[in-house]
Design a protein around this motif. Structure first.
Motif, PDB file in Angstrom:
ATOM      1  N   PRO A 298     -44.789 -66.115  33.081  1.00  0.00           N
ATOM      2  CA  PRO A 298     -44.555 -65.312  31.881  1.00  0.00           C
ATOM      3  C   PRO A 298     -45.019 -63.871  32.061  1.00  0.00           C
ATOM      4  CG  PRO A 298     -45.472 -67.446  31.286  1.00  0.00           C
ATOM      5  CD  PRO A 298     -45.545 -67.354  32.777  1.00  0.00           C
ATOM      6  N   TRP A 299     -44.296 -62.943  31.465  1.00  0.00           N
ATOM      7  CA  TRP A 299     -44.595 -61.520  31.644  1.00  0.00           C
ATOM      8  C   TRP A 299     -45.988 -61.164  31.132  1.00  0.00           C
ATOM      9  CZ3 TRP A 299     -45.886 -58.486  27.508  1.00  0.00           C
ATOM     10  CH2 TRP A 299     -45.550 -58.941  26.230  1.00  0.00           C
ATOM     11  N   GLN A 300     -46.501 -61.961  30.196  1.00  0.00           N
ATOM     12  CA  GLN A 300     -47.833 -61.678  29.664  1.00  0.00           C
ATOM     13  C   GLN A 300     -48.927 -61.856  30.719  1.00  0.00           C
ATOM     14  OE1 GLN A 300     -45.535 -63.705  28.305  1.00  0.00           O
ATOM     15  NE2 GLN A 300     -45.456 -63.496  26.067  1.00  0.00           N
ATOM     16  N   LEU A 301     -48.646 -62.608  31.763  1.00  0.00           N
ATOM     17  CA  LEU A 301     -49.633 -62.895  32.806  1.00  0.00           C
ATOM     18  C   LEU A 301     -49.454 -61.905  33.955  1.00  0.00           C
ATOM     19  CD1 LEU A 301     -49.384 -66.797  32.758  1.00  0.00           C
ATOM     20  CD2 LEU A 301     -50.888 -65.311  31.403  1.00  0.00           C
ATOM     21  N   GLY A 302     -49.697 -60.648  33.673  1.00  0.00           N
ATOM     22  CA  GLY A 302     -49.454 -59.596  34.647  1.00  0.00           C
ATOM     23  C   GLY A 302     -50.258 -59.739  35.922  1.00  0.00           C
ATOM     24  N   GLU A 303     -51.488 -60.168  35.826  1.00  0.00           N
ATOM     25  CA  GLU A 303     -52.318 -60.325  37.025  1.00  0.00           C
ATOM     26  C   GLU A 303     -51.750 -61.394  37.949  1.00  0.00           C
ATOM     27  OE1 GLU A 303     -54.684 -58.506  38.065  1.00  0.00           O
ATOM     28  OE2 GLU A 303     -55.100 -57.261  36.300  1.00  0.00           O
ATOM     29  N   GLN A 304     -51.267 -62.496  37.365  1.00  0.00           N
ATOM     30  CA  GLN A 304     -50.657 -63.535  38.197  1.00  0.00           C
ATOM     31  C   GLN A 304     -49.345 -63.046  38.811  1.00  0.00           C
ATOM     32  OE1 GLN A 304     -50.373 -67.487  36.640  1.00  0.00           O
ATOM     33  NE2 GLN A 304     -52.461 -67.497  35.832  1.00  0.00           N
ATOM     34  N   MET A 305     -48.581 -62.276  38.062  1.00  0.00           N
ATOM     35  CA  MET A 305     -47.341 -61.727  38.608  1.00  0.00           C
ATOM     36  C   MET A 305     -47.643 -60.786  39.769  1.00  0.00           C
ATOM     37  SD  MET A 305     -44.140 -60.170  36.473  1.00  0.00           S
ATOM     38  CE  MET A 305     -44.110 -61.679  35.517  1.00  0.00           C
ATOM     39  N   LYS A 306     -48.698 -60.003  39.628  1.00  0.00           N
ATOM     40  CA  LYS A 306     -49.105 -59.116  40.719  1.00  0.00           C
ATOM     41  C   LYS A 306     -49.531 -59.921  41.944  1.00  0.00           C
ATOM     42  CE  LYS A 306     -52.493 -55.518  41.881  1.00  0.00           C
ATOM     43  NZ  LYS A 306     -51.624 -54.954  42.917  1.00  0.00           N
ATOM     44  N   GLN A 307     -50.212 -61.058  41.743  1.00  0.00           N
ATOM     45  CA  GLN A 307     -50.565 -61.934  42.868  1.00  0.00           C
ATOM     46  C   GLN A 307     -49.317 -62.339  43.643  1.00  0.00           C
ATOM     47  OE1 GLN A 307     -53.440 -64.750  40.503  1.00  0.00           O
ATOM     48  NE2 GLN A 307     -53.548 -65.283  42.657  1.00  0.00           N
ATOM     49  N   ILE A 308     -48.284 -62.720  42.919  1.00  0.00           N
ATOM     50  CA  ILE A 308     -47.038 -63.144  43.572  1.00  0.00           C
ATOM     51  C   ILE A 308     -46.416 -61.967  44.310  1.00  0.00           C
ATOM     52  CG2 ILE A 308     -44.731 -64.091  43.201  1.00  0.00           C
ATOM     53  CD1 ILE A 308     -45.859 -65.378  40.604  1.00  0.00           C
ATOM     54  N   ARG A 309     -46.318 -60.832  43.646  1.00  0.00           N
ATOM     55  CA  ARG A 309     -45.689 -59.660  44.266  1.00  0.00           C
ATOM     56  C   ARG A 309     -46.437 -59.248  45.538  1.00  0.00           C
ATOM     57  NH1 ARG A 309     -46.217 -53.556  43.513  1.00  0.00           N
ATOM     58  NH2 ARG A 309     -44.278 -52.790  44.428  1.00  0.00           N
ATOM     59  N   ASP A 310     -47.753 -59.309  45.502  1.00  0.00           N
ATOM     60  CA  ASP A 310     -48.555 -58.904  46.668  1.00  0.00           C
ATOM     61  C   ASP A 310     -48.447 -59.889  47.830  1.00  0.00           C
ATOM     62  OD1 ASP A 310     -49.385 -56.675  45.287  1.00  0.00           O
ATOM     63  OD2 ASP A 310     -51.346 -57.503  44.735  1.00  0.00           O
ATOM     64  N   SER A 311     -47.866 -61.072  47.553  1.00  0.00           N
ATOM     65  CA  SER A 311     -47.844 -62.139  48.565  1.00  0.00           C
ATOM     66  C   SER A 311     -46.478 -62.336  49.203  1.00  0.00           C
ATOM     67  CB  SER A 311     -48.290 -63.463  47.929  1.00  0.00           C
ATOM     68  OG  SER A 311     -49.590 -63.355  47.387  1.00  0.00           O
ATOM     69  N   THR A 312     -45.472 -61.551  48.814  1.00  0.00           N
ATOM     70  CA  THR A 312     -44.119 -61.778  49.327  1.00  0.00           C
ATOM     71  C   THR A 312     -43.360 -60.463  49.463  1.00  0.00           C
ATOM     72  OG1 THR A 312     -42.036 -62.971  48.922  1.00  0.00           O
ATOM     73  CG2 THR A 312     -43.185 -62.114  47.005  1.00  0.00           C
ATOM     74  N   THR A 313     -42.310 -60.505  50.281  1.00  0.00           N
ATOM     75  CA  THR A 313     -41.425 -59.348  50.407  1.00  0.00           C
ATOM     76  C   THR A 313     -40.211 -59.450  49.480  1.00  0.00           C
ATOM     77  OG1 THR A 313     -40.205 -60.404  52.223  1.00  0.00           O
ATOM     78  CG2 THR A 313     -42.089 -58.993  52.812  1.00  0.00           C
ATOM     79  N   VAL A 314     -40.048 -60.600  48.794  1.00  0.00           N
ATOM     80  CA  VAL A 314     -38.952 -60.734  47.840  1.00  0.00           C
ATOM     81  C   VAL A 314     -39.277 -59.899  46.591  1.00  0.00           C
ATOM     82  CG1 VAL A 314     -37.646 -62.320  46.373  1.00  0.00           C
ATOM     83  CG2 VAL A 314     -38.390 -63.058  48.638  1.00  0.00           C
ATOM     84  N   PRO A 315     -38.360 -59.055  46.106  1.00  0.00           N
ATOM     85  CA  PRO A 315     -38.627 -58.282  44.889  1.00  0.00           C
ATOM     86  C   PRO A 315     -38.914 -59.192  43.692  1.00  0.00           C
ATOM     87  CG  PRO A 315     -36.736 -57.382  46.057  1.00  0.00           C
ATOM     88  CD  PRO A 315     -37.070 -58.679  46.735  1.00  0.00           C
ATOM     89  N   ILE A 316     -39.958 -58.857  42.947  1.00  0.00           N
ATOM     90  CA  ILE A 316     -40.355 -59.615  41.761  1.00  0.00           C
ATOM     91  C   ILE A 316     -39.964 -58.806  40.524  1.00  0.00           C
ATOM     92  CG2 ILE A 316     -42.297 -60.622  40.505  1.00  0.00           C
ATOM     93  CD1 ILE A 316     -41.538 -62.034  43.166  1.00  0.00           C
ATOM     94  N   LEU A 317     -39.372 -59.505  39.550  1.00  0.00           N
ATOM     95  CA  LEU A 317     -38.764 -58.841  38.399  1.00  0.00           C
ATOM     96  C   LEU A 317     -39.100 -59.600  37.122  1.00  0.00           C
ATOM     97  CD1 LEU A 317     -35.065 -57.734  38.070  1.00  0.00           C
ATOM     98  CD2 LEU A 317     -35.861 -59.670  36.724  1.00  0.00           C
ATOM     99  N   THR A 318     -39.249 -58.863  36.023  1.00  0.00           N
ATOM    100  CA  THR A 318     -39.418 -59.473  34.702  1.00  0.00           C
ATOM    101  C   THR A 318     -39.008 -58.469  33.636  1.00  0.00           C
ATOM    102  OG1 THR A 318     -40.919 -60.798  33.338  1.00  0.00           O
ATOM    103  CG2 THR A 318     -41.809 -58.753  34.218  1.00  0.00           C
ATOM    104  N   GLY A 319     -38.952 -58.928  32.365  1.00  0.00           N
ATOM    105  CA  GLY A 319     -38.727 -57.986  31.282  1.00  0.00           C
ATOM    106  C   GLY A 319     -37.816 -58.415  30.157  1.00  0.00           C
ATOM    107  N   GLU A 320     -37.064 -59.501  30.289  1.00  0.00           N
ATOM    108  CA  GLU A 320     -36.058 -59.815  29.278  1.00  0.00           C
ATOM    109  C   GLU A 320     -36.657 -60.150  27.909  1.00  0.00           C
ATOM    110  OE1 GLU A 320     -34.541 -64.242  29.407  1.00  0.00           O
ATOM    111  OE2 GLU A 320     -34.565 -63.447  31.447  1.00  0.00           O
ATOM    112  N   ASP A 321     -37.939 -60.524  27.873  1.00  0.00           N
ATOM    113  CA  ASP A 321     -38.564 -60.896  26.607  1.00  0.00           C
ATOM    114  C   ASP A 321     -39.577 -59.866  26.116  1.00  0.00           C
ATOM    115  OD1 ASP A 321     -37.207 -63.375  26.308  1.00  0.00           O
ATOM    116  OD2 ASP A 321     -38.534 -64.276  27.787  1.00  0.00           O
ATOM    117  N   ILE A 322     -39.575 -58.666  26.687  1.00  0.00           N
ATOM    118  CA  ILE A 322     -40.565 -57.654  26.326  1.00  0.00           C
ATOM    119  C   ILE A 322     -40.004 -56.708  25.273  1.00  0.00           C
ATOM    120  CG2 ILE A 322     -41.969 -55.748  27.179  1.00  0.00           C
ATOM    121  CD1 ILE A 322     -42.097 -57.103  29.876  1.00  0.00           C
ATOM    122  N   TYR A 323     -40.794 -56.461  24.237  1.00  0.00           N
ATOM    123  CA  TYR A 323     -40.440 -55.565  23.143  1.00  0.00           C
ATOM    124  C   TYR A 323     -41.211 -54.258  23.287  1.00  0.00           C
ATOM    125  CZ  TYR A 323     -39.951 -53.985  18.224  1.00  0.00           C
ATOM    126  OH  TYR A 323     -39.690 -53.275  17.082  1.00  0.00           O
TER     127      TYR A 323
END
Length: 467
Positions: A298-323
């Motif tokens: 979930p986009w609210q878990l920014g630190e976990q999303m950053k963990q994923i992004r820092d661990s892979t070369t695949v682009p990580i994306l989010t935003g469809e539920d953000i106001y």
């Protein structure tokens, strides 16, 4: 430049004397010759002014009504908004797919009597009533209708009110509705999309595919994978085993064998799994050169999303539920995303989404756009995409709905979609009008077609947020 305009510019200027000039204005020769000096000039000016056709008087434009009609099978359920004015102009908007029309109706009393040309003023007045995801649908739908009305009142397309355009065509991406359990069928369906001109693909895959594959998932006995959709990822207790990672990698590989490695392939819907399983899965997908992996947590878990992004070369994306722009800014600044993915019907409408894209642009972050509604919201997205420099691709979720494009008619007479791209219109507002006949064929059962809503006319609260 249009050929007819160029021909006029290239043609030699005709000799025009005073008599022929007044004749073109409809003044008799005798009357024209009788007018001299300021009187003659004023007469000419009056005739010219009387021939000017004004669609509206923008400064006197006022909102008089807001009504709704709910479309089903587009393929989602989509509430449409119609905003009426004192000058006969109509503005179209759309509450996000799957949301309630009451999100928009609750705003009616707060916009009656307002000038829709004051888009930002109205947005600031009502944005407090929006929330994340589909709770933003009313605010965003009203903003779309305001932009449509302002464009019609001033005679300019919405993209012009956003500062101009960077492109005349907007690239579309599409997924499929094929049997997701069979990679060969999925690949064939994606290939069909390519044959129809789509140059950017999307593919859903995840733990649901392995429901009956022993040894691929680790989870507490009795866990229902489907029920996990209502539980945030860290709390389901579901993990993918090494066998499961290999199984999913092979599944995606079979699709790449058919569509090739050259075309961008984005992905989504992996299931509600932990951040550690997300990292394992993302690393396994690196060899398939995915365009992005979407909403892994979930986009609210920014630190976990950053963990994923820092661990892979695949682009990580989010935003469809953000106001609104502020959460996007936070995720971008903390380095949690490679790309952003706003849904204009949740992110705040055209102007706010343009601001989001511009901030991402300054930080070197690209913007794709999520969308799953009718052509009304689609065109709002098209105008915003045309006006945003770092835009990549817009989702088209209705390629298998045969009547979808006929739900509207373009005021320019051009198609909505042409060979995998949306055509950016030059006509005022959103550039489309609703096709009443088609819309009535696809209304939600037992619902009306833009029926009166007087029960929503009166404000019942003091909305001020400060003292």
């Amino acid at each position: 430049m249009k050929p007819t305009v160029q021909a006029l510019l290239d043609a030699p200027a005709p000799a025009v004397d005073r008599r022929s000039f007044f004749k073109t204005l409809g003044i008799s020769a005798a009357g024209a010759m009788a007018l001299t000096g300021e009187a003659g000039a004023q007469a000419a000016a009056n005739v010219v002014q009387s021939n000017v056709k004004r669609a509206s008087e923008p400064s006197a434009l006022r909102i008089t009504d807001l009504r709704v009609a709910v479309i089903v099978g587009a393929p989602m359920t989509c509430p449409l908004i119609r905003v009426d004015t004192n000058q006969g102009l109509v503005g179209w908007g759309e509450v996000r797919d799957g949301a309630s029309e009451t999100y928009a109706l609750a705003l009616k009393s707060r916009i009656l009597g307002e000038n829709p040309c004051n888009v930002d003023k109205i947005f600031r007045k009502i944005k407090q009533f929006g929330g994340q995801a589909r709770q933003a649908g009313g605010v965003c739908g009203v903003e779309m209708a305001m932009m449509d009305l302002a464009g019609k009142a001033w005679g300019v397309p919405c993209w012009q009110m956003l500062g101009g355009k960077f492109r005349d065509r907007v690239r579309l991406y599409a997924d499929t509705t094929a049997n997701q359990r069979d990679p060969k069928q999925q690949a064939a369906a994606l290939k069909e999309r390519m044959d129809r001109g789509i140059t950017y693909l999307k593919q859903d895959f995840g733990i649901g595919l392995m429901r009956d594959v022993p040894g691929t998932l680790s989870m507490p006995p009795g866990t229902n994978i489907g029920q996990g959709e209502r539980v945030m990822h860290p709390f389901t207790g579901i993990e993918i085993t090494d066998k499961g990672i290999a199984w999913l990698s092979d599944w995606v590989g079979q699709i790449r064998e058919v569509i090739g490695m050259e075309i961008p392939l984005s992905t989504d819907h992996y299931g509600h799994i932990s951040v550690n399983s997300c990292i394992k899965l993302a690393r396994a997908m690196e060899k398939w050169n995915l365009a992005w992996m979407e909403d892994m947590v979930p986009w609210q878990l920014g630190e976990q999303m950053k963990q994923i992004r820092d661990s892979t070369t695949v682009p990580i994306l989010t935003g469809e539920d953000i106001y609104l722009k502020e959460p996007f800014i936070q995720l971008i600044d903390m380095g949690a995303v490679d790309m952003i993915h706003p849904d204009l019907a949740s992110s705040g409408g055209l102007i706010e989404t343009k601001k989001i894209g511009d901030y991402a642009m300054e930080k070197g972050v690209a913007m794709a756009m999520h969308f799953a509604g009718t052509p009304i919201s689609f065109m709002a997205n098209v105008h915003c995409a045309a006006a945003t420099e770092n835009f990549i691709s817009l989702e088209h979720h209705s390629m298998d709905v045969p009547w979808w494009e006929s739900l509207v008619r373009t005021t320019a007479g051009t198609p909505l979609v042409e060979k995998g791209f949306a055509v950016v219109p030059d006509t005022p507002g959103l550039g489309v009008e609703l096709n009443e006949e088609v819309a009535k064929q696809h209304l939600r059962p037992k619902s009306g077609y833009f029926e009166p809503t007087p029960e929503w006319d009166t404000i019942r609260s003091n909305d001020r947020l400060w003292s």
